[in-house]
Write a protein that holds these residues in place. Sequence first.
Motif, PDB file in Angstrom:
ATOM      1  N   GLN A   1       0.564  -1.257  -0.045  1.00  0.00           N
ATOM      2  CA  GLN A   1      -0.398   0.188  -0.105  1.00  0.00           C
ATOM      3  C   GLN A   1       0.821   1.125   0.183  1.00  0.00           C
ATOM      4  N   ALA A   2      -0.221   2.574  -0.626  1.00  0.00           N
ATOM      5  CA  ALA A   2       1.011   3.945  -0.690  1.00  0.00           C
ATOM      6  C   ALA A   2       0.123   4.834  -0.140  1.00  0.00           C
ATOM      7  N   ARG A   3       0.155   5.704  -0.273  1.00  0.00           N
ATOM      8  CA  ARG A   3      -0.224   6.993   0.222  1.00  0.00           C
ATOM      9  C   ARG A   3       0.146   8.503  -1.229  1.00  0.00           C
ATOM     10  N   VAL A   4      -0.594   8.671  -2.020  1.00  0.00           N
ATOM     11  CA  VAL A   4      -0.173   9.436  -2.965  1.00  0.00           C
ATOM     12  C   VAL A   4      -1.588  11.187  -2.597  1.00  0.00           C
ATOM     13  N   SER A   5      -0.544  12.391  -2.894  1.00  0.00           N
ATOM     14  CA  SER A   5      -1.462  13.729  -2.532  1.00  0.00           C
ATOM     15  C   SER A   5      -1.250  13.674  -3.910  1.00  0.00           C
ATOM     16  N   VAL A   6      -2.328  14.584  -4.298  1.00  0.00           N
ATOM     17  CA  VAL A   6      -2.467  15.109  -6.086  1.00  0.00           C
ATOM     18  C   VAL A   6      -3.143  16.366  -5.058  1.00  0.00           C
ATOM     19  N   GLN A   7      -2.122  17.364  -6.274  1.00  0.00           N
ATOM     20  CA  GLN A   7      -2.220  19.109  -5.898  1.00  0.00           C
ATOM     21  C   GLN A   7      -3.014  19.417  -7.408  1.00  0.00           C
ATOM     22  N   VAL A   8      -4.157  20.489  -6.749  1.00  0.00           N
ATOM     23  CA  VAL A   8      -5.649  20.555  -7.774  1.00  0.00           C
ATOM     24  C   VAL A   8      -4.920  22.248  -8.653  1.00  0.00           C
ATOM     25  N   ARG A   9      -4.647  22.199  -9.844  1.00  0.00           N
ATOM     26  CA  ARG A   9      -4.398  23.399 -10.050  1.00  0.00           C
ATOM     27  C   ARG A   9      -5.060  24.253 -10.464  1.00  0.00           C
ATOM     28  N   ASP A  10      -5.446  25.461 -10.166  1.00  0.00           N
ATOM     29  CA  ASP A  10      -6.526  26.770 -10.728  1.00  0.00           C
ATOM     30  C   ASP A  10      -5.779  26.855 -12.375  1.00  0.00           C
ATOM     31  N   VAL A  11      -7.229  26.889 -13.253  1.00  0.00           N
ATOM     32  CA  VAL A  11      -6.861  27.110 -14.236  1.00  0.00           C
ATOM     33  C   VAL A  11      -8.560  28.054 -14.655  1.00  0.00           C
ATOM     34  N   ASN A  12      -8.159  29.046 -15.991  1.00  0.00           N
ATOM     35  CA  ASN A  12      -9.233  29.368 -15.943  1.00  0.00           C
ATOM     36  C   ASN A  12     -10.364  28.446 -16.990  1.00  0.00           C
ATOM     37  N   GLU A  13     -11.592  28.527 -16.346  1.00  0.00           N
ATOM     38  CA  GLU A  13     -12.417  27.097 -16.637  1.00  0.00           C
ATOM     39  C   GLU A  13     -13.363  28.659 -17.931  1.00  0.00           C
ATOM     40  N   ALA A  14     -13.983  27.514 -18.443  1.00  0.00           N
ATOM     41  CA  ALA A  14     -14.921  28.054 -19.562  1.00  0.00           C
ATOM     42  C   ALA A  14     -16.529  28.160 -19.018  1.00  0.00           C
ATOM     43  N   PRO A  15     -16.391  28.481 -19.797  1.00  0.00           N
ATOM     44  CA  PRO A  15     -18.520  29.109 -18.693  1.00  0.00           C
ATOM     45  C   PRO A  15     -19.044  27.610 -19.242  1.00  0.00           C
TER      46      PRO A  15
ATOM     47  N   GLY B   1     -39.657  19.478 -37.775  1.00  0.00           N
ATOM     48  CA  GLY B   1     -40.149  21.057 -37.252  1.00  0.00           C
ATOM     49  C   GLY B   1     -39.588  21.526 -35.839  1.00  0.00           C
ATOM     50  N   TRP B   2     -37.844  21.018 -36.063  1.00  0.00           N
ATOM     51  CA  TRP B   2     -36.500  21.846 -34.825  1.00  0.00           C
ATOM     52  C   TRP B   2     -35.864  22.413 -35.801  1.00  0.00           C
ATOM     53  N   TYR B   3     -35.538  23.419 -34.942  1.00  0.00           N
ATOM     54  CA  TYR B   3     -34.098  24.684 -36.057  1.00  0.00           C
ATOM     55  C   TYR B   3     -33.003  24.375 -34.785  1.00  0.00           C
ATOM     56  N   ARG B   4     -32.025  24.228 -35.313  1.00  0.00           N
ATOM     57  CA  ARG B   4     -31.306  23.818 -34.490  1.00  0.00           C
ATOM     58  C   ARG B   4     -30.333  24.818 -34.458  1.00  0.00           C
ATOM     59  N   ALA B   5     -29.820  26.005 -33.775  1.00  0.00           N
ATOM     60  CA  ALA B   5     -28.750  27.297 -33.592  1.00  0.00           C
ATOM     61  C   ALA B   5     -27.586  26.888 -32.528  1.00  0.00           C
ATOM     62  N   ILE B   6     -25.922  27.671 -32.687  1.00  0.00           N
ATOM     63  CA  ILE B   6     -25.166  27.756 -31.122  1.00  0.00           C
ATOM     64  C   ILE B   6     -24.710  28.535 -31.788  1.00  0.00           C
ATOM     65  N   ILE B   7     -24.726  28.522 -29.988  1.00  0.00           N
ATOM     66  CA  ILE B   7     -24.816  30.490 -28.832  1.00  0.00           C
ATOM     67  C   ILE B   7     -23.335  29.689 -28.667  1.00  0.00           C
ATOM     68  N   LEU B   8     -22.068  30.846 -28.414  1.00  0.00           N
ATOM     69  CA  LEU B   8     -21.192  30.823 -27.806  1.00  0.00           C
ATOM     70  C   LEU B   8     -21.435  32.183 -26.661  1.00  0.00           C
ATOM     71  N   ALA B   9     -20.273  31.573 -25.029  1.00  0.00           N
ATOM     72  CA  ALA B   9     -19.922  31.891 -24.607  1.00  0.00           C
ATOM     73  C   ALA B   9     -19.023  32.410 -24.218  1.00  0.00           C
ATOM     74  N   ARG B  10     -18.323  33.422 -24.018  1.00  0.00           N
ATOM     75  CA  ARG B  10     -16.973  33.721 -23.612  1.00  0.00           C
ATOM     76  C   ARG B  10     -16.451  34.446 -22.766  1.00  0.00           C
TER      77      ARG B  10
ATOM     78  N   PRO C   1      -8.937  33.705 -23.147  1.00  0.00           N
ATOM     79  CA  PRO C   1     -10.441  33.462 -23.297  1.00  0.00           C
ATOM     80  C   PRO C   1     -10.448  32.299 -23.327  1.00  0.00           C
ATOM     81  N   SER C   2     -12.373  31.781 -22.637  1.00  0.00           N
ATOM     82  CA  SER C   2     -12.295  30.707 -22.902  1.00  0.00           C
ATOM     83  C   SER C   2     -13.705  30.459 -23.496  1.00  0.00           C
ATOM     84  N   THR C   3     -13.628  29.561 -24.079  1.00  0.00           N
ATOM     85  CA  THR C   3     -15.268  29.971 -24.894  1.00  0.00           C
ATOM     86  C   THR C   3     -16.234  28.227 -24.167  1.00  0.00           C
ATOM     87  N   ALA C   4     -17.758  28.551 -23.875  1.00  0.00           N
ATOM     88  CA  ALA C   4     -18.648  27.359 -23.929  1.00  0.00           C
ATOM     89  C   ALA C   4     -19.195  27.463 -25.130  1.00  0.00           C
TER      90      ALA C   4
END
Length: 785
Positions: A359-373, A447-456, A462-465
């Motif tokens: 058995q062993a111990r594993v330490s994982v540090q989370v790094r902060d990044v710019n997340e997309a909307p 009977g359906w119309y499809r569109a794609i919207i971006l959020a930045r 910048p990050s985009t969703a």
Amino acid sequence: MDAALLLALGLLAQSLCPSAGVPRLRQPRTLYPWRRAPTLGRVRRAWVIPPISVSENHKRLPFPLVQIKSDKQQLGSVIYSIQGPGVDEEPRGVFSIDKFTGKVSLNAMLDREKTDRFRLRAFALDLGGSTLEEPTDLEIVVVDQNDNRPVFRQEVFTGRVLEGAVPGTYVTRAEATDADDPETDNAALRYSILEQGGPQLFSIDPLTGEIRTVQVGLDREVVSVYNLTLQVADMSGDGLTATASAIITLEDINDNAPEFTGDQFFMEAAEAVSGVDVGRLEVEDRDLPGSPNWAARFTILEGDPDGQFTIRTDPRTNEGVLSVVKPLDYESRERYDLKVAVQNEAPLQAAAPRAERGQARVSVQVRDVNEAPVFQENPLRTSLAEGAAPGTPVATFSARDPDTQQPQRLSYSKDYDPEDWLQVDGATGQVQTQRVLSPASPFLKDGWYRAIILARDDASPPSTATGTLSIEILEVNDHAPELSPPWGSLCSTPDRGSGLLLGATDEDLPPHGAPFHFQLSPRVPELAQNWSLSQVNVSHARLRPRLRVPEGLHRLSLLLQDSGQPPQQREQPLNVTVCRCGQDGACLPGAAALRAGGAGISLGALVIMLASVILLLLLALLVALLARFRQQSWDKRLLHGLQDDLRDNILNYDEQGGGEEDQDAYDMDQLRHPAELAALGAPLGRPPLRRDAPFGRGRPQVTRALPTSPADIADFINDGLEAADSDPSVPPYDTALIYDYEGDGSVAGTLSSILSSLDDEDQDYSCLREWGPRFSRLADLYGPP
């Protein structure tokens, strides 16, 4: 041959050649195989001659074996011979006999491994060649010598045994052969192990050659392969020998547990991503690489309640690869402490020692990044009525920024809007229409119309969703049903035929279409007195006459209504052709024309007739324009300058006057008798203009008084002809297609303008020669001589 005399030969053979060795006699003993023993009134049994033994590989050659004699004749009067293998059969020349003395000799070395015995036949003949005795058999046995070494069947024997096997475990078997006589010690084999290269861990059975383990301690991790040197010897181990090898491989068992190379591992992982590797956990295992006893399997014991991590095994290095399977969130948790364990795929042997670092111990540090909307609802589904006006709100497609510790401003835009139908507010994400969407748009699927919207966001970088907006176009009941087709035929009597089946269609989609409601127009109450309308199904109704109705075309008015909300209705005319029918309900042949005529006055027929009339008017206008153009060309004398052959134009005619119905182009009154004109009461006005005369070129006609007496009629007609020939506004009356009464008794005389007019002498027809060979002939006829 007397069989009783064979005894002496057998006894001598046994005395000369004992089975244990080579005969020691220098001279062969004499045998009388045909001598008979004295008898007392009965025949004694024939003697059995034992085999004559001779050792193989005997080198003193020729070697005397035996001498045979017959007592029927004196010495020198008998001829002896032998036959069989070794004499006159292969192998030839091994044995021979002196034909006068009967001595049999060995002439070549014998090999028992090739031939172990020879069977010969001996003959005794007199000098004349006659048989003195019956033939007798001689058997010569080759005595074996140890002249062949034993031979192993294989140069290398292989075997496999599990490590840690208990003593006495069978491994493999060595086999050897010896070409010597197996009934003697020359082929009595014994096996042994000459060398093992270490401790005496294996033994071999001296008689069977089976190799087995003899003690514990076989460890593949220490020695994986053993090389043994084997020996086999004949003469029960004291004779000739041979050697071979035995390679024994130890098969692995899971007697070593995997262990981590360290007690603690440190790694770093970026937030908001998944499916990426974070780091590797190194282990070691002494078992056979690549086997299930060596392959490691990792388990996360603690520290991952949401299952955001997983560990897979690298089959090449046997390392554990830690991966992120669910995106991490720095704002929620900055560090993960995992407890992991490792074990083999195969179960560990009960006697194997347990691992110290399993058995062993594993330490994982989370790094902060710019997340997309992140869109709150993706895909976003909404609905809108068809034909929505520009500026109609559709939805608010907003997103949120997961980076709560560094607030950022979001902006919205369109990425995919194939019909350019939508408009997006860049600050709020509110979507509205900017024009009316066509129902026939190819981008409207089911009977359906499809569109794609971006959020930045406004971070750097910048990050985009990406969000998907699906709009359902709701069907609106904006079309009324209509008859299909709006005509038909039925029988004139109610008891004949099945009536007229009426159908309806609607451009709207369900539920704004069928079922349809059929009704006779309430505006015309008398329709219900003569006709009945019954519903057949959701889209059809049947029309029948209540009473006998006249044959011919009947125009009815029907009111149709759909099932939409609110419902749409339409009042539509129906052209019904009523015919006389037979017993089978079909129209009789006499009513076919009536049916066809009635059907021909339908709306489609009226449209075709109107189009035909318009087409005829256009053709008439075109003909008039062409005629005017030709007249202007004639007046301007442009025929001399034309470069094309004008004969094609001259051959086309649209008019050929004549007949009583042609009253437009020619004034026939000029050729009628004045008395007839007076009787008809026709006014003598100005004649109409000639069609080939230029507009405005006609000379005014002077009104002439009618002749009062028959004597003045000839002058009246001649003056009229002269005036007609000189006036371009009226046609010439010498055309062969126009005739009036010129029979016997006519007071008019000849009407030919060639004789009655003198103006043709002043005309010039030379221009006709320029029109081609055909008109040159005409110019010669009319021109000056």
